[in-house]
Design a protein around this motif. Structure first.
Motif, PDB file in Angstrom:
ATOM      1  N   ALA A   1     -12.269 -11.150-126.307  1.00 54.96           N
ATOM      2  CA  ALA A   1     -11.846 -11.300-127.699  1.00 54.96           C
ATOM      3  C   ALA A   1     -11.547  -9.929-128.292  1.00 54.96           C
ATOM      4  CB  ALA A   1     -12.926 -12.016-128.496  1.00 54.96           C
ATOM      5  N   GLY A   2     -12.338  -8.934-127.929  1.00 50.09           N
ATOM      6  CA  GLY A   2     -12.097  -7.568-128.414  1.00 50.09           C
ATOM      7  C   GLY A   2     -10.754  -7.044-127.937  1.00 50.09           C
ATOM      8  N   ALA A   3     -10.457  -7.272-126.660  1.00 52.15           N
ATOM      9  CA  ALA A   3      -9.173  -6.822-126.110  1.00 52.15           C
ATOM     10  C   ALA A   3      -8.033  -7.527-126.823  1.00 52.15           C
ATOM     11  CB  ALA A   3      -9.122  -7.096-124.603  1.00 52.15           C
ATOM     12  N   ASP A   4      -8.169  -8.842-127.054  1.00 50.70           N
ATOM     13  CA  ASP A   4      -7.120  -9.602-127.725  1.00 50.70           C
ATOM     14  C   ASP A   4      -6.855  -9.064-129.129  1.00 50.70           C
ATOM     15  OD1 ASP A   4      -6.868 -11.131-125.510  1.00 50.70           O
ATOM     16  OD2 ASP A   4      -7.731 -12.959-126.363  1.00 50.70           O
ATOM     17  N   ALA A   5      -7.934  -8.771-129.855  1.00 52.34           N
ATOM     18  CA  ALA A   5      -7.773  -8.271-131.227  1.00 52.34           C
ATOM     19  C   ALA A   5      -7.096  -6.899-131.198  1.00 52.34           C
ATOM     20  CB  ALA A   5      -9.128  -8.182-131.911  1.00 52.34           C
ATOM     21  N   ARG A   6      -7.495  -6.054-130.267  1.00 50.32           N
ATOM     22  CA  ARG A   6      -6.905  -4.710-130.171  1.00 50.32           C
ATOM     23  C   ARG A   6      -5.424  -4.808-129.805  1.00 50.32           C
ATOM     24  NH1 ARG A   6      -7.142  -2.328-125.895  1.00 50.32           N
ATOM     25  NH2 ARG A   6      -9.025  -3.371-125.139  1.00 50.32           N
ATOM     26  N   LEU A   7      -5.095  -5.703-128.857  1.00 50.88           N
ATOM     27  CA  LEU A   7      -3.689  -5.855-128.458  1.00 50.88           C
ATOM     28  C   LEU A   7      -2.858  -6.462-129.592  1.00 50.88           C
ATOM     29  CD1 LEU A   7      -4.275  -7.005-124.768  1.00 50.88           C
ATOM     30  CD2 LEU A   7      -3.218  -4.846-125.509  1.00 50.88           C
ATOM     31  N   ALA A   8      -3.470  -7.391-130.336  1.00 50.69           N
ATOM     32  CA  ALA A   8      -2.740  -7.986-131.468  1.00 50.69           C
ATOM     33  C   ALA A   8      -2.424  -6.919-132.509  1.00 50.69           C
ATOM     34  CB  ALA A   8      -3.559  -9.119-132.085  1.00 50.69           C
ATOM     35  N   ALA A   9      -3.375  -6.019-132.734  1.00 52.58           N
ATOM     36  CA  ALA A   9      -3.133  -4.932-133.697  1.00 52.58           C
ATOM     37  C   ALA A   9      -2.027  -4.019-133.172  1.00 52.58           C
ATOM     38  CB  ALA A   9      -4.420  -4.145-133.925  1.00 52.58           C
ATOM     39  N   ALA A  10      -2.048  -3.749-131.863  1.00 57.64           N
ATOM     40  CA  ALA A  10      -1.020  -2.874-131.274  1.00 57.64           C
ATOM     41  C   ALA A  10       0.356  -3.525-131.404  1.00 57.64           C
ATOM     42  CB  ALA A  10      -1.346  -2.592-129.804  1.00 57.64           C
ATOM     43  N   ALA A  11       0.434  -4.847-131.151  1.00 58.42           N
ATOM     44  CA  ALA A  11       1.717  -5.551-131.252  1.00 58.42           C
ATOM     45  C   ALA A  11       2.243  -5.474-132.679  1.00 58.42           C
ATOM     46  CB  ALA A  11       1.558  -7.009-130.809  1.00 58.42           C
ATOM     47  N   SER A  12       1.333  -5.610-133.619  1.00 63.85           N
ATOM     48  CA  SER A  12       1.767  -5.608-135.012  1.00 63.85           C
ATOM     49  C   SER A  12       2.285  -4.221-135.436  1.00 63.85           C
ATOM     50  CB  SER A  12       0.607  -6.152-135.848  1.00 63.85           C
ATOM     51  OG  SER A  12       0.600  -5.590-137.090  1.00 63.85           O
ATOM     52  N   VAL A  13       1.628  -3.166-134.953  1.00 65.80           N
ATOM     53  CA  VAL A  13       2.113  -1.802-135.244  1.00 65.80           C
ATOM     54  C   VAL A  13       3.504  -1.615-134.629  1.00 65.80           C
ATOM     55  CG1 VAL A  13       1.739   0.645-134.694  1.00 65.80           C
ATOM     56  CG2 VAL A  13      -0.184  -0.776-135.489  1.00 65.80           C
TER      57      VAL A  13
END
Ligand code: PLP
Length: 430
Positions: free
Chosen positions: A18-30
């Motif tokens: 879940a941590g990886a998913d949240a971090r990747l989602a933030a990266a995608a949004s940036v």
């Protein structure tokens, strides 16, 4: 979900994921926020849905403008102008679109690009024309050089031409996760080479050939070279004139969004046009189309590479993507393409590598086109499962899930959502 959730059997693993998913989602949004081409995605049909499209390299999405263009054509031009349309604009359309495509996508000055038949038929016509010209100039040049992992149609048609013309095929062996290198081509060409046929971006691995260097190697051996641009036109910069390319053919229904079966383009360098004779001698390639004369004399320039009536309806939609490319510039498209495939490699390393998925494409972005192949024994079943969920990659043997990231119509968030679905499907099918 917290680590004390009673249905979580492996809390530490779940929370790490879940941590990886949240971090990747933030990266995608940036990445989406910083993407200068972001707004263009909305210009595609159904862009607002949650469908993930990973197959723009096989069949590009339609632009909304193309829907309007097709309807207006049927109503106003076909319906309104009827047979007069040929004189008024349609006869000239294959050349006008060819010139625009040449300028926006393949670095070709006007008068060298035409929209014609299918890719397969244009490849046949130009490989045979080049082979015949090479043999006429030097009868010992009887070899056609092609790699064993080129697209099937390319391999099949050179075998046919060799059989038909008394020539030979010289095969280059390649790494399925790579493509044709300078050393491999140097070892294959020589005094017996008539013509070399290579793909600029390999359909399986996404390997991006160094077309300028490989063209020079073919020329140093006295051979002609034809580049298949199917997976590069509209996705990676091509400089046909500057690289001294002899001939090129490419699809328009992939990154150029021309629609299913839209006709291909052919490029013939001006210096060669009058030396080449193509084998399907039809009235539309003749010097005076409406003379209806007793025998065939080829037209000057690019018209000689046409055979029959141009498929006008099929070449309408591609004009919208060509215009969009002209507006944004192919380098901006390439920059986004690299950012998309780099992000996909990062996501794959984090979410898919632990499941045994291997990136079967070059990891160096400068040696890679617009798609990636991800390899795992379950990928055939994974693809079928994903299609049912509106996540659309495609499958290529052996074990390859192909992720095509068409830069104008794909977002980083979409890329992440699709790869998360791949991870889930790999788990389910393993
Ligand atoms: C897609 C593709 C083709 C397709 O040829 P058609 O005649 O349009 O079916 C040919 N060569 C390559 C390298 C391709 O990727």
């Amino acid at each position: 979900m917290t680590t004390s959730d009673p249905v979580t059997t492996r809390p530490a693993v779940r929370s790490a994921a879940a941590g990886a998913d949240a971090r990747l989602a933030a990266a995608a949004s940036v990445l989406d926020d910083a993407d200068p081409l972001r707004a263009h995605r909305d210009a595609f049909v159904d862009a607002e849905t949650s469908l993930v499209y990973f197959d723009g390299n096989s069949l590009g999405r339609p632009l909304r403008a193309s829907v309007e263009r097709l309807a207006a054509f049927a109503r106003d031009e076909w319906g309104g102008r009827l047979i007069r349309g040929w004189d008024e604009s349609w006869m000239q359309l294959p050349f006008d679109i060819g010139d625009a495509l040449g300028r926006a996508a393949i670095g070709a000055a006007p008068g060298q690009t035409v929209i014609g038949d299918s890719t397969t038929v244009l490849l046949y016509k130009l490989v045979r024309a080049a082979f015949d010209a090479a043999v006429a100039a030097d009868p010992s040049r009887v070899e056609i050089v092609v790699d064993r992992d080129n697209f099937p149609t390319d391999r099949f048609l050179v075998e046919g031409i060799a059989a038909e013309r008394g020539g030979r095929v010289r095969w280059i062996d390649v790494d399925l996760a790579g493509g044709v290198t300078a050393d491999a081509l140097r070892a294959a060409v020589g005094a017996e080479t008539a013509v070399v046929l290579l793909s600029h971006v390999a359909y399986r691995s996404g390997y991006l050939a160094d077309a300028e260097t490989l063209t020079r190697i073919a020329h140093d051996a006295g051979a002609l070279i034809l580049w298949d641009l199917c997976h590069s036109a509209g996705s990676v910069p091509v400089e046909a004139d500057a690289w001294q390319v002899d001939l090129a053919v490419g699809c328009t229904y992939k990154y150029l969004n021309g629609g299913p079966g839209s006709p291909a383009f052919a490029y013939v360098a001006e210096r060669l046009q009058d030396r080449l004779a193509q084998p399907i001698q039809g009235w539309m390639g003749a010097a005076d189309v409406f003379a209806m004369g007793p025998s065939y004399r080829p037209a000057d320039g690019m018209r000689r590479f046409l055979s029959g009536t141009p498929p006008i309806v099929g070449m309408l939609a591609m004009q919208d993507t060509v215009a969009l490319l002209e507006e944004v510039g192919i380098q901006a498209v390439r920059d986004k393409s690299i950012a998309l495939t780099e992000f996909a490699v990062q996501v794959s390393d984090e979410l898919l590598a632990p499941l045994g998925v291997v990136v079967a494409s070059p990891r160096d972005p400068h040696a890679r086109g617009g798609h990636l192949t991800l390899s795992h024994p379950a990928m055939r079943a994974v693809t079928a499962r994903l299609w049912r969920q509106d996540v659309i990659p495609d499958y290529r043997d052996p074990d390859g899930l192909r992720i095509g990231l068409s830069p104008l119509s794909t977002s980083f968030a979409e890329t992440l959502a699709g790869l998360e679905a791949v991870a889930e499907a790999v788990r389910a099918e393993s």
